[in-house]
Design a protein around this motif. Structure first.
Motif, PDB file in Angstrom:
ATOM      1  N   ARG A 171       0.834  -1.206   0.000  1.00  0.00           N
ATOM      2  CA  ARG A 171       0.000   0.000   0.000  1.00  0.00           C
ATOM      3  C   ARG A 171       0.866   1.252   0.000  1.00  0.00           C
ATOM      4  O   ARG A 171       0.566   2.230  -0.690  1.00  0.00           O
ATOM      5  CB  ARG A 171      -0.941  -0.005   1.203  1.00  0.00           C
ATOM      6  N   ALA A 172       1.927   1.228   0.796  1.00  0.00           N
ATOM      7  CA  ALA A 172       2.827   2.379   0.843  1.00  0.00           C
ATOM      8  C   ALA A 172       3.468   2.612  -0.519  1.00  0.00           C
ATOM      9  O   ALA A 172       3.616   3.757  -0.965  1.00  0.00           O
ATOM     10  CB  ALA A 172       3.900   2.165   1.908  1.00  0.00           C
ATOM     11  N   LEU A 173       3.832   1.535  -1.190  1.00  0.00           N
ATOM     12  CA  LEU A 173       4.442   1.649  -2.515  1.00  0.00           C
ATOM     13  C   LEU A 173       3.470   2.280  -3.508  1.00  0.00           C
ATOM     14  O   LEU A 173       3.852   3.168  -4.298  1.00  0.00           O
ATOM     15  CB  LEU A 173       4.887   0.276  -3.002  1.00  0.00           C
ATOM     16  N   ARG A 174       2.213   1.859  -3.472  1.00  0.00           N
ATOM     17  CA  ARG A 174       1.218   2.437  -4.374  1.00  0.00           C
ATOM     18  C   ARG A 174       1.053   3.941  -4.114  1.00  0.00           C
ATOM     19  O   ARG A 174       0.944   4.737  -5.049  1.00  0.00           O
ATOM     20  CB  ARG A 174      -0.118   1.708  -4.219  1.00  0.00           C
ATOM     21  N   TRP A 175       1.011   4.308  -2.844  1.00  0.00           N
ATOM     22  CA  TRP A 175       0.889   5.730  -2.486  1.00  0.00           C
ATOM     23  C   TRP A 175       2.117   6.495  -2.981  1.00  0.00           C
ATOM     24  O   TRP A 175       2.002   7.580  -3.555  1.00  0.00           O
ATOM     25  CB  TRP A 175       0.754   5.870  -0.971  1.00  0.00           C
ATOM     26  N   ALA A 176       3.297   5.919  -2.774  1.00  0.00           N
ATOM     27  CA  ALA A 176       4.537   6.585  -3.165  1.00  0.00           C
ATOM     28  C   ALA A 176       4.627   6.743  -4.681  1.00  0.00           C
ATOM     29  O   ALA A 176       5.119   7.767  -5.175  1.00  0.00           O
ATOM     30  CB  ALA A 176       5.737   5.799  -2.647  1.00  0.00           C
ATOM     31  N   VAL A 177       4.170   5.740  -5.427  1.00  0.00           N
ATOM     32  CA  VAL A 177       4.161   5.839  -6.892  1.00  0.00           C
ATOM     33  C   VAL A 177       3.296   7.015  -7.330  1.00  0.00           C
ATOM     34  O   VAL A 177       3.677   7.813  -8.204  1.00  0.00           O
ATOM     35  CB  VAL A 177       3.672   4.518  -7.525  1.00  0.00           C
ATOM     36  N   GLU A 178       2.120   7.152  -6.716  1.00  0.00           N
ATOM     37  CA  GLU A 178       1.244   8.277  -7.055  1.00  0.00           C
ATOM     38  C   GLU A 178       1.914   9.605  -6.723  1.00  0.00           C
ATOM     39  O   GLU A 178       1.850  10.565  -7.503  1.00  0.00           O
ATOM     40  CB  GLU A 178      -0.083   8.140  -6.313  1.00  0.00           C
TER      41      GLU A 178
ATOM     42  N   ALA B  85       9.667  -3.911  -9.479  1.00  0.00           N
ATOM     43  CA  ALA B  85       8.836  -4.400 -10.590  1.00  0.00           C
ATOM     44  C   ALA B  85       7.390  -3.948 -10.431  1.00  0.00           C
ATOM     45  O   ALA B  85       6.731  -3.571 -11.409  1.00  0.00           O
ATOM     46  CB  ALA B  85       8.907  -5.924 -10.654  1.00  0.00           C
ATOM     47  N   LEU B  86       6.895  -3.972  -9.190  1.00  0.00           N
ATOM     48  CA  LEU B  86       5.533  -3.518  -8.933  1.00  0.00           C
ATOM     49  C   LEU B  86       5.390  -2.037  -9.247  1.00  0.00           C
ATOM     50  O   LEU B  86       4.390  -1.603  -9.824  1.00  0.00           O
ATOM     51  CB  LEU B  86       5.150  -3.801  -7.474  1.00  0.00           C
ATOM     52  N   ALA B  87       6.395  -1.242  -8.871  1.00  0.00           N
ATOM     53  CA  ALA B  87       6.357   0.196  -9.166  1.00  0.00           C
ATOM     54  C   ALA B  87       6.324   0.438 -10.669  1.00  0.00           C
ATOM     55  O   ALA B  87       5.568   1.288 -11.159  1.00  0.00           O
ATOM     56  CB  ALA B  87       7.561   0.890  -8.533  1.00  0.00           C
ATOM     57  N   HIS B  88       7.126  -0.307 -11.420  1.00  0.00           N
ATOM     58  CA  HIS B  88       7.119  -0.169 -12.884  1.00  0.00           C
ATOM     59  C   HIS B  88       5.767  -0.581 -13.465  1.00  0.00           C
ATOM     60  O   HIS B  88       5.289   0.014 -14.438  1.00  0.00           O
ATOM     61  CB  HIS B  88       8.229  -1.019 -13.492  1.00  0.00           C
ATOM     62  N   GLU B  89       5.167  -1.597 -12.875  1.00  0.00           N
ATOM     63  CA  GLU B  89       3.859  -2.048 -13.344  1.00  0.00           C
ATOM     64  C   GLU B  89       2.796  -0.984 -13.104  1.00  0.00           C
ATOM     65  O   GLU B  89       1.915  -0.761 -13.946  1.00  0.00           O
ATOM     66  CB  GLU B  89       3.479  -3.343 -12.627  1.00  0.00           C
ATOM     67  N   LEU B  90       2.873  -0.310 -11.968  1.00  0.00           N
ATOM     68  CA  LEU B  90       1.893   0.717 -11.625  1.00  0.00           C
ATOM     69  C   LEU B  90       2.082   1.982 -12.453  1.00  0.00           C
ATOM     70  O   LEU B  90       1.111   2.669 -12.787  1.00  0.00           O
ATOM     71  CB  LEU B  90       2.007   1.056 -10.138  1.00  0.00           C
ATOM     72  N   ALA B  91       3.324   2.306 -12.781  1.00  0.00           N
ATOM     73  CA  ALA B  91       3.619   3.535 -13.531  1.00  0.00           C
ATOM     74  C   ALA B  91       4.764   3.248 -14.494  1.00  0.00           C
ATOM     75  O   ALA B  91       5.930   3.479 -14.166  1.00  0.00           O
ATOM     76  CB  ALA B  91       3.980   4.667 -12.574  1.00  0.00           C
TER      77      ALA B  91
END
Length: 281
Positions: A16-23, A68-74
């Motif tokens: 969840r923190a990673l998703r917030w940080a990507v945004e 990899a998840l960060a790249h997938e999200l953005a």
């Protein structure tokens, strides 16, 4: 180089923190640094090269998964990785000097006490620290704690910027029923509620006014509450997507603990909390 830093350890909270940080990185047009700290879990005299190498590789694999998840999200986002040794708090603070924002995960407060990483990083960082929770309201409301101090002004600066970036509403909340909240320590105000409302209401409106000019598109409101700052903000956090408050500690000496209100919000509020040190203002 400025960047957004997120701590990642493979848990659902850090996802969840990673998703917030990507945004945050996307909105701020900054690169993202995904940070993980690996530790050898035994006393040093029980270690061997092969065992240490295995544990390090596990940390590397976990970090690669987060990247990899960060790249997938953005897909277009510039993402860097940082593998450190030792505790997660120190690893995040080591990345902090150039960071615009530090992001850490946290479980809901009703499950168990807030993690020490969030508390330590929020107390010692010179830049804003976002502690991300899953129970945040999806309605897009930023609540900012105001008391007329420079620390609260730093919180307003961050809160208005965040509302503008995300297209969210903002509510500035002043819980004034507290001796420390009285302007100039004038305790006589508590004997006259009308006078207290007038004086503290003026403080609130003056604090918010410059930010209304700077961010004219942000839908903002003010709320003066005759309760303690802790009670007023905890109640407001129930309907917030993000609550922003200042932290204790200014100048060269770093505080070892947070102020009472920010500490209470980190431990009990259901929504994501951002702690903004006065130094960040």
């Amino acid at each position: 180089m400025s960047h957004v830093v997120v701590g990642y350890d493979g848990t659902s909270e850090s996802d969840r923190a990673l998703r917030w940080a990507v945004e945050e990185a996307r909105f701020r047009r900054l690169p993202l640094t995904v940070c993980h700290a690996w530790q050898w879990p035994y006393p040093i005299h029980f270690s061997d090269r092969e065992g240490v190498a295995i544990v390090r590789r596990m940390g590397e694999h976990m970090l690669d998964h987060g990247v990899a998840l960060a790249h997938e999200l953005a897909p277009g986002l510039k993402v860097r990785k940082r593998l450190d040794t030792g505790g997660p708090s120190l690893a995040l603070l080591n990345q902090e000097p150039d960071a615009d924002l530090l992001v850490v995960g946290s479980h809901p407060p009703e499950e168990r006490s807030v993690g020490s990483t969030a508390l330590r990083v929020a107390a010692q960082a010179d830049h804003p620290v976002a502690v991300v929770r899953s129970a945040s309201s999806p309605d897009g409301l930023v609540v900012v704690g105001v008391d007329g101090s420079r620390g609260a002004d730093a919180a307003l600066a961050f809160g208005f910027e965040e509302a503008a970036l995300r297209g969210w509403r903002l509510r500035a909340v002043y819980g004034c029923w507290d001796p420390g909240a009285a302007p100039d320590d004038d305790l006589s105000l508590f004997g006259d509620e009308d006078k207290l409302r007038h004086v503290c209401g003026t403080v609130l409106e003056r604090a918010v006014a410059p930010w209304l000019v700077k961010y004219p598109l942000v839908q903002a409101a003010t709320s003066l509450v005759l309760r303690s700052p802790r009670e007023a903000l905890l109640e407001s956090a129930e309907s917030a997507t993000l609550t922003v408050v200042g932290s204790r500690g200014a100048g060269a000496v770093k505080a070892l603990t947070l102020g009472a209100t920010s500490d209470a919000l980190l431990k009990h509020a259901p929504c994501t909390i951002t702690i903004v040190p006065q130094r960040a203002g």
